[in-house]
Design a protein around this motif. Sequence first.
Motif, short mmCIF file in Angstrom:
data_model
loop_
_atom_site.label_atom_id
_atom_site.label_comp_id
_atom_site.label_asym_id
_atom_site.label_seq_id
_atom_site.Cartn_x
_atom_site.Cartn_y
_atom_site.Cartn_z
N TRP A 49 -19.60 -4.80 0.49
CA TRP A 49 -19.32 -5.17 -0.90
C TRP A 49 -20.61 -5.63 -1.58
CZ3 TRP A 49 -14.23 -5.50 -2.96
CH2 TRP A 49 -13.20 -5.25 -2.04
N ARG B 114 0.83 -1.22 0.00
CA ARG B 114 0.00 0.00 0.00
C ARG B 114 0.85 1.26 0.00
NH1 ARG B 114 -5.44 -1.16 1.08
NH2 ARG B 114 -5.74 -3.35 1.58
N PRO C 147 -5.48 -2.23 -9.72
CA PRO C 147 -6.86 -2.10 -9.26
C PRO C 147 -7.84 -2.59 -10.29
CG PRO C 147 -5.92 0.04 -9.78
CD PRO C 147 -4.83 -0.96 -9.96
N PRO D 145 -2.94 -3.09 -4.90
CA PRO D 145 -3.10 -1.69 -5.30
C PRO D 145 -2.45 -1.37 -6.65
CG PRO D 145 -2.34 -1.85 -3.03
CD PRO D 145 -2.27 -3.23 -3.61
N TYR E 83 -18.90 -0.62 -1.80
CA TYR E 83 -17.48 -0.53 -1.43
C TYR E 83 -16.67 -1.44 -2.34
CZ TYR E 83 -13.30 -0.74 1.52
OH TYR E 83 -12.01 -0.68 2.01
N CYS E 84 -15.50 -0.97 -2.74
CA CYS E 84 -14.66 -1.75 -3.66
C CYS E 84 -13.24 -1.28 -3.47
CB CYS E 84 -15.12 -1.49 -5.10
SG CYS E 84 -14.09 -2.31 -6.33
N THR E 85 -12.38 -2.16 -3.02
CA THR E 85 -10.96 -1.81 -2.93
C THR E 85 -10.17 -2.99 -3.47
OG1 THR E 85 -9.24 -0.98 -1.48
CG2 THR E 85 -10.66 -2.66 -0.56
N SER E 86 -8.96 -2.72 -3.88
CA SER E 86 -8.20 -3.75 -4.57
C SER E 86 -7.24 -4.44 -3.61
CB SER E 86 -7.41 -3.09 -5.70
OG SER E 86 -6.64 -4.05 -6.35
N ASP F 242 -5.33 3.71 9.72
CA ASP F 242 -6.50 3.04 9.14
C ASP F 242 -7.68 3.31 10.06
OD1 ASP F 242 -8.21 1.18 7.70
OD2 ASP F 242 -6.39 0.31 6.89
N SER G 57 -15.43 -3.59 6.42
CA SER G 57 -16.35 -3.89 5.32
C SER G 57 -17.00 -5.27 5.50
CB SER G 57 -15.59 -3.85 4.00
OG SER G 57 -14.50 -4.76 4.00
#
Length: 316
Positions: free
Chosen positions: A192, A48, A231, A228, A222-225, A131, A160
């Motif tokens: 998600w 990250r 993505p 990073p 919600y959407c995170t990879s 965080d 999440s």
Amino acid sequence: MVAPASRSAWPKENMRWWIMFRDVDRLTVTGDGTIDGNGEMWWKTSCRVDKKLKCTDAPMALLLSKCNNLTVENIQLLNSQQIHMSVEDCQDVLLKGITITAPGDSPNNDGIHIARTKDIQVLDCDIKTGDDCMSIETGTENLYASRISCGPGHGISIGSLGDDNSEAQVSNITVYKAHLSGTTNGVRMKSWQGGKGYAKDITFEDITMEDVHNPIIIDQNYCTSADPANPKPCKKQTSAVEFSNIQFKNIRGTSATEEAIKLDCSDTVPCHDILLQDVELTFRGHKHKHKHASATSVCNNVKLTESGSNVVPKTC
């Protein structure tokens, strides 16, 4: 207690935690001391921070697992490698007077993480991290948090939830009296697409915001990879974790973004019974350093119950 400074000190088969208590009933962890995760070396090699690096595990400083009648009081946690403190699969828990300190840019190191735990009180905690100050995950039931100070950090989050099409169950959560300062989110719920289950009977009350980005946010998209560097957009899915009976009461202060309230819910499973009451958020952006300007709100697929008097900015 200070963690080893070198990664090579950690056995490959156990990169997930440093100090762990498991299966101990009536445990009390207390004292004036500090648990120092010496995390800087881990942060530098996080994917990250450096997107060219492969994503790898890092230890959490303190894991409390399967402990009933648990008390953790007056300890300090500092610069954890990843999550500072995780409470998992416990019942009847008191966390009180805990201080957590790490830089705002330290990656992936939540302050207090709670999962699959029932009947828990979190009182008088001061959390500065990179965080979520508190992350409340699936299986959490009957949680009361009060007098929480947060910032820097990503705010107080439920979720999440529902990642990898999983089922979430979160209920009876109260966050009462909190102060958030300079955080990237305020009070947040995130799930998600593709998940199922519920998050219900949740109250955020008597909360002050000071230059907080996204002070009130519900995000069912919600959407995170995981990686990073690559993505990937999350594909559209119809199932979703159901959000209902969520109350935001007496929430005041300044937003660092124009969009102070964002309620972005699922097309197929809209949020319902959402109450905003006595909310007053003003936008203090760079152009308006010394002036409070109008904030805005965004609503998608939300069924609001009657909002109380004085909701600023006005919602859908």
